[in-house]
Design a protein around this motif. Structure first.
Motif, PDB file in Angstrom:
ATOM      1  N   LEU A  71     -22.801  34.479  -9.388  1.00 56.54           N
ATOM      2  CA  LEU A  71     -23.141  35.607 -10.266  1.00 56.54           C
ATOM      3  C   LEU A  71     -22.306  35.578 -11.542  1.00 56.54           C
ATOM      4  CD1 LEU A  71     -23.670  38.777  -8.019  1.00 56.54           C
ATOM      5  CD2 LEU A  71     -25.266  37.832  -9.700  1.00 56.54           C
ATOM      6  N   ALA A  72     -21.032  35.252 -11.395  1.00 55.71           N
ATOM      7  CA  ALA A  72     -20.162  35.180 -12.570  1.00 55.71           C
ATOM      8  C   ALA A  72     -20.655  34.104 -13.534  1.00 55.71           C
ATOM      9  CB  ALA A  72     -18.725  34.904 -12.143  1.00 55.71           C
ATOM     10  N   VAL A  73     -21.043  32.954 -13.006  1.00 53.54           N
ATOM     11  CA  VAL A  73     -21.548  31.862 -13.848  1.00 53.54           C
ATOM     12  C   VAL A  73     -22.854  32.267 -14.528  1.00 53.54           C
ATOM     13  CG1 VAL A  73     -22.492  29.524 -13.805  1.00 53.54           C
ATOM     14  CG2 VAL A  73     -20.402  30.043 -12.528  1.00 53.54           C
ATOM     15  N   ILE A  74     -23.743  32.909 -13.770  1.00 51.41           N
ATOM     16  CA  ILE A  74     -25.020  33.355 -14.346  1.00 51.41           C
ATOM     17  C   ILE A  74     -24.785  34.361 -15.473  1.00 51.41           C
ATOM     18  CG2 ILE A  74     -27.122  34.678 -13.884  1.00 51.41           C
ATOM     19  CD1 ILE A  74     -27.100  33.433 -11.055  1.00 51.41           C
ATOM     20  N   LEU A  75     -23.897  35.322 -15.242  1.00 55.46           N
ATOM     21  CA  LEU A  75     -23.616  36.331 -16.264  1.00 55.46           C
ATOM     22  C   LEU A  75     -22.999  35.704 -17.508  1.00 55.46           C
ATOM     23  CD1 LEU A  75     -22.247  39.268 -14.070  1.00 55.46           C
ATOM     24  CD2 LEU A  75     -24.456  39.139 -15.232  1.00 55.46           C
ATOM     25  N   ALA A  76     -22.149  34.694 -17.310  1.00 52.99           N
ATOM     26  CA  ALA A  76     -21.570  33.999 -18.465  1.00 52.99           C
ATOM     27  C   ALA A  76     -22.657  33.240 -19.222  1.00 52.99           C
ATOM     28  CB  ALA A  76     -20.464  33.056 -18.006  1.00 52.99           C
ATOM     29  N   ALA A  77     -23.578  32.598 -18.478  1.00 53.01           N
ATOM     30  CA  ALA A  77     -24.670  31.861 -19.117  1.00 53.01           C
ATOM     31  C   ALA A  77     -25.579  32.807 -19.902  1.00 53.01           C
ATOM     32  CB  ALA A  77     -25.473  31.103 -18.057  1.00 53.01           C
ATOM     33  N   LEU A  78     -25.742  34.017 -19.405  1.00 55.61           N
ATOM     34  CA  LEU A  78     -26.551  35.024 -20.098  1.00 55.61           C
ATOM     35  C   LEU A  78     -25.771  35.716 -21.220  1.00 55.61           C
ATOM     36  CD1 LEU A  78     -28.283  36.738 -17.015  1.00 55.61           C
ATOM     37  CD2 LEU A  78     -29.352  35.210 -18.684  1.00 55.61           C
ATOM     38  N   ARG A  79     -24.493  35.377 -21.346  1.00 57.44           N
ATOM     39  CA  ARG A  79     -23.606  35.975 -22.335  1.00 57.44           C
ATOM     40  C   ARG A  79     -23.415  37.464 -22.103  1.00 57.44           C
ATOM     41  NH1 ARG A  79     -25.296  35.509 -27.764  1.00 57.44           N
ATOM     42  NH2 ARG A  79     -23.086  35.678 -28.356  1.00 57.44           N
ATOM     43  N   ARG A  80     -23.437  37.866 -20.812  1.00 51.33           N
ATOM     44  CA  ARG A  80     -23.167  39.262 -20.462  1.00 51.33           C
ATOM     45  C   ARG A  80     -21.674  39.488 -20.230  1.00 51.33           C
ATOM     46  NH1 ARG A  80     -28.093  39.734 -22.389  1.00 51.33           N
ATOM     47  NH2 ARG A  80     -29.698  40.329 -20.893  1.00 51.33           N
ATOM     48  N   VAL A  81     -20.965  38.417 -19.867  1.00 48.84           N
ATOM     49  CA  VAL A  81     -19.517  38.464 -19.696  1.00 48.84           C
ATOM     50  C   VAL A  81     -18.938  37.263 -20.433  1.00 48.84           C
ATOM     51  CG1 VAL A  81     -19.684  39.603 -17.444  1.00 48.84           C
ATOM     52  CG2 VAL A  81     -19.525  37.107 -17.557  1.00 48.84           C
ATOM     53  N   THR A  82     -17.637  37.250 -20.623  1.00 43.22           N
ATOM     54  CA  THR A  82     -17.010  36.130 -21.305  1.00 43.22           C
ATOM     55  C   THR A  82     -16.884  34.934 -20.367  1.00 43.22           C
ATOM     56  OG1 THR A  82     -14.758  36.782 -20.694  1.00 43.22           O
ATOM     57  CG2 THR A  82     -15.678  37.728 -22.715  1.00 43.22           C
ATOM     58  N   ALA A  83     -16.867  33.746 -20.968  1.00 45.88           N
ATOM     59  CA  ALA A  83     -16.683  32.529 -20.179  1.00 45.88           C
ATOM     60  C   ALA A  83     -15.318  32.522 -19.506  1.00 45.88           C
ATOM     61  CB  ALA A  83     -16.839  31.304 -21.078  1.00 45.88           C
ATOM     62  N   VAL A  84     -14.320  33.115 -20.151  1.00 46.38           N
ATOM     63  CA  VAL A  84     -12.965  33.161 -19.585  1.00 46.38           C
ATOM     64  C   VAL A  84     -12.948  33.966 -18.295  1.00 46.38           C
ATOM     65  CG1 VAL A  84     -10.618  34.022 -19.938  1.00 46.38           C
ATOM     66  CG2 VAL A  84     -11.804  32.824 -21.786  1.00 46.38           C
ATOM     67  N   SER A  85     -13.590  35.143 -18.295  1.00 45.67           N
ATOM     68  CA  SER A  85     -13.601  35.970 -17.085  1.00 45.67           C
ATOM     69  C   SER A  85     -14.326  35.270 -15.949  1.00 45.67           C
ATOM     70  CB  SER A  85     -14.249  37.328 -17.375  1.00 45.67           C
ATOM     71  OG  SER A  85     -15.616  37.184 -17.747  1.00 45.67           O
ATOM     72  N   ALA A  86     -15.429  34.592 -16.270  1.00 41.26           N
ATOM     73  CA  ALA A  86     -16.164  33.858 -15.238  1.00 41.26           C
ATOM     74  C   ALA A  86     -15.339  32.696 -14.708  1.00 41.26           C
ATOM     75  CB  ALA A  86     -17.491  33.345 -15.807  1.00 41.26           C
ATOM     76  N   ALA A  87     -14.621  32.002 -15.598  1.00 38.40           N
ATOM     77  CA  ALA A  87     -13.815  30.860 -15.179  1.00 38.40           C
ATOM     78  C   ALA A  87     -12.652  31.293 -14.291  1.00 38.40           C
ATOM     79  CB  ALA A  87     -13.292  30.114 -16.412  1.00 38.40           C
ATOM     80  N   ILE A  88     -12.014  32.402 -14.645  1.00 36.98           N
ATOM     81  CA  ILE A  88     -10.894  32.889 -13.827  1.00 36.98           C
ATOM     82  C   ILE A  88     -11.396  33.322 -12.458  1.00 36.98           C
ATOM     83  CG2 ILE A  88      -9.129  34.676 -13.612  1.00 36.98           C
ATOM     84  CD1 ILE A  88      -8.870  34.621 -16.654  1.00 36.98           C
ATOM     85  N   THR A  89     -12.522  34.022 -12.428  1.00 34.41           N
ATOM     86  CA  THR A  89     -13.109  34.427 -11.146  1.00 34.41           C
ATOM     87  C   THR A  89     -13.440  33.205 -10.300  1.00 34.41           C
ATOM     88  OG1 THR A  89     -14.073  36.403 -12.165  1.00 34.41           O
ATOM     89  CG2 THR A  89     -14.988  35.707 -10.043  1.00 34.41           C
ATOM     90  N   ALA A  90     -14.056  32.212 -10.912  1.00 35.16           N
ATOM     91  CA  ALA A  90     -14.405  30.986 -10.198  1.00 35.16           C
ATOM     92  C   ALA A  90     -13.155  30.286  -9.672  1.00 35.16           C
ATOM     93  CB  ALA A  90     -15.190  30.047 -11.114  1.00 35.16           C
ATOM     94  N   GLY A  91     -12.104  30.263 -10.486  1.00 34.22           N
ATOM     95  CA  GLY A  91     -10.861  29.641 -10.042  1.00 34.22           C
ATOM     96  C   GLY A  91     -10.283  30.328  -8.827  1.00 34.22           C
ATOM     97  N   GLY A  92     -10.326  31.653  -8.817  1.00 40.17           N
ATOM     98  CA  GLY A  92      -9.836  32.400  -7.662  1.00 40.17           C
ATOM     99  C   GLY A  92     -10.641  32.116  -6.417  1.00 40.17           C
ATOM    100  N   VAL A  93     -11.965  32.069  -6.567  1.00 40.61           N
ATOM    101  CA  VAL A  93     -12.836  31.780  -5.423  1.00 40.61           C
ATOM    102  C   VAL A  93     -12.563  30.387  -4.870  1.00 40.61           C
ATOM    103  CG1 VAL A  93     -15.232  31.404  -4.710  1.00 40.61           C
ATOM    104  CG2 VAL A  93     -14.651  33.375  -6.134  1.00 40.61           C
ATOM    105  N   VAL A  94     -12.377  29.414  -5.769  1.00 39.83           N
ATOM    106  CA  VAL A  94     -12.099  28.040  -5.341  1.00 39.83           C
ATOM    107  C   VAL A  94     -10.784  27.977  -4.565  1.00 39.83           C
ATOM    108  CG1 VAL A  94     -11.513  25.724  -6.159  1.00 39.83           C
ATOM    109  CG2 VAL A  94     -13.466  26.929  -7.128  1.00 39.83           C
ATOM    110  N   LEU A  95      -9.773  28.690  -5.028  1.00 41.14           N
ATOM    111  CA  LEU A  95      -8.488  28.702  -4.329  1.00 41.14           C
ATOM    112  C   LEU A  95      -8.606  29.345  -2.949  1.00 41.14           C
ATOM    113  CD1 LEU A  95      -6.019  29.630  -7.225  1.00 41.14           C
ATOM    114  CD2 LEU A  95      -6.180  27.452  -6.002  1.00 41.14           C
ATOM    115  N   VAL A  96      -9.348  30.449  -2.866  1.00 41.12           N
ATOM    116  CA  VAL A  96      -9.560  31.093  -1.562  1.00 41.12           C
ATOM    117  C   VAL A  96     -10.299  30.149  -0.624  1.00 41.12           C
ATOM    118  CG1 VAL A  96     -10.750  32.964  -0.354  1.00 41.12           C
ATOM    119  CG2 VAL A  96      -9.500  33.441  -2.463  1.00 41.12           C
ATOM    120  N   GLY A  97     -11.322  29.472  -1.147  1.00 42.85           N
ATOM    121  CA  GLY A  97     -12.079  28.528  -0.330  1.00 42.85           C
ATOM    122  C   GLY A  97     -11.229  27.364   0.124  1.00 42.85           C
ATOM    123  N   ALA A  98     -10.400  26.841  -0.774  1.00 42.81           N
ATOM    124  CA  ALA A  98      -9.527  25.727  -0.418  1.00 42.81           C
ATOM    125  C   ALA A  98      -8.536  26.134   0.659  1.00 42.81           C
ATOM    126  CB  ALA A  98      -8.787  25.226  -1.653  1.00 42.81           C
TER     127      ALA A  98
END
Length: 215
Positions: A141-168
């Motif tokens: 969802l974060a990536v989709i919202l960034a692609a739609l320019r509804r949120v900043t790429a930075v916020s989506a990237a930080i969220t994605a980074g957190g998810v990746v760390l939790v998954g790892a």
């Protein structure tokens, strides 16, 4: 500010914060199933947290705005997966709370939880895959919202980074390790930024919905 908007905005910080808060409450028992105040308090916090994360998911869906076609299908599909996983987590937390409140000791608690997980589909749907789907859906969802320019790429990237760390942490070293806590903290920061949206962005002459506003 509209109370509904205020609650939606709060969910971006309260939900992820509750995940981290529950993690800290489990430290005195090393994350092990043990009946008592630490187990109960952690699971109550997580229960509230996932209710807020469900609200956050709906708020993220709202941020997508009036999109159509494949983009709308993607938003709705990922939102549905996230809400399904929220329901799975809530179910698992209720089961764990019940086990902690009714079991006489650690052995009895483990036996009860093992019995419940032994029912067809429970382990698959409520716990392991079903529970973890939420994190992947939030990332999507974060990536989709960034692609739609509804949120900043930075916020989506930080969220994605957190998810990746939790998954790892979950897959490699264990969800009760410090890496999981770091991932939750990074995700918390990312969702806090996501909740602010991207003010001033216009897509196809439709203003981006805001989570804040006046009643």
């Amino acid at each position: 500010m509209n109370p509904a908007n205020r609650l939606a905005q709060l969910s971006f910080t309260a939900g992820p914060a509750a995940l981290l808060g529950g993690w800290f409450l489990m430290r005195p028992i090393d994350g092990d199933p043990q009946p008592g105040p630490w187990w109960t308090s952690a699971h109550v916090v997580w229960l509230i947290g996932f209710l807020m994360l469900g609200l956050m998911t709906l708020a993220m869906r709202g941020l997508a705005g009036p999109v159509r076609g494949g983009r709308r299908v993607a938003v709705e599909a990922v939102t549905g997966i996230a809400l399904f996983s929220v329901a799975a987590n809530l179910t698992g937390l209720v089961i764990d709370l019940y086990a902690g409140l009714t079991a006489a000791d650690e052995d009895a608690m483990r036996a009860l939880m093992t019995q419940v997980k032994g029912y067809p589909g429970v382990e698959l749907v409520v716990y392991s895959p079903g529970a973890q789907l939420f994190f992947g859906a939030v990332l999507a969802l974060a990536v989709i919202l960034a692609a739609l320019r509804r949120v900043t790429a930075v916020s989506a990237a930080i969220t994605a980074g957190g998810v990746v760390l939790v998954g790892a942490a979950t897959l490699m070293v264990g969800r009760h390790t410090a890496l999981a806590a770091v991932g939750m903290a990074v995700m918390w920061l990312g969702t806090l930024l996501l909740g602010r949206g991207r003010t001033g962005v216009v897509e196809h002459d439709h203003p981006v919905p805001r989570l804040t506003g006046r009643a």
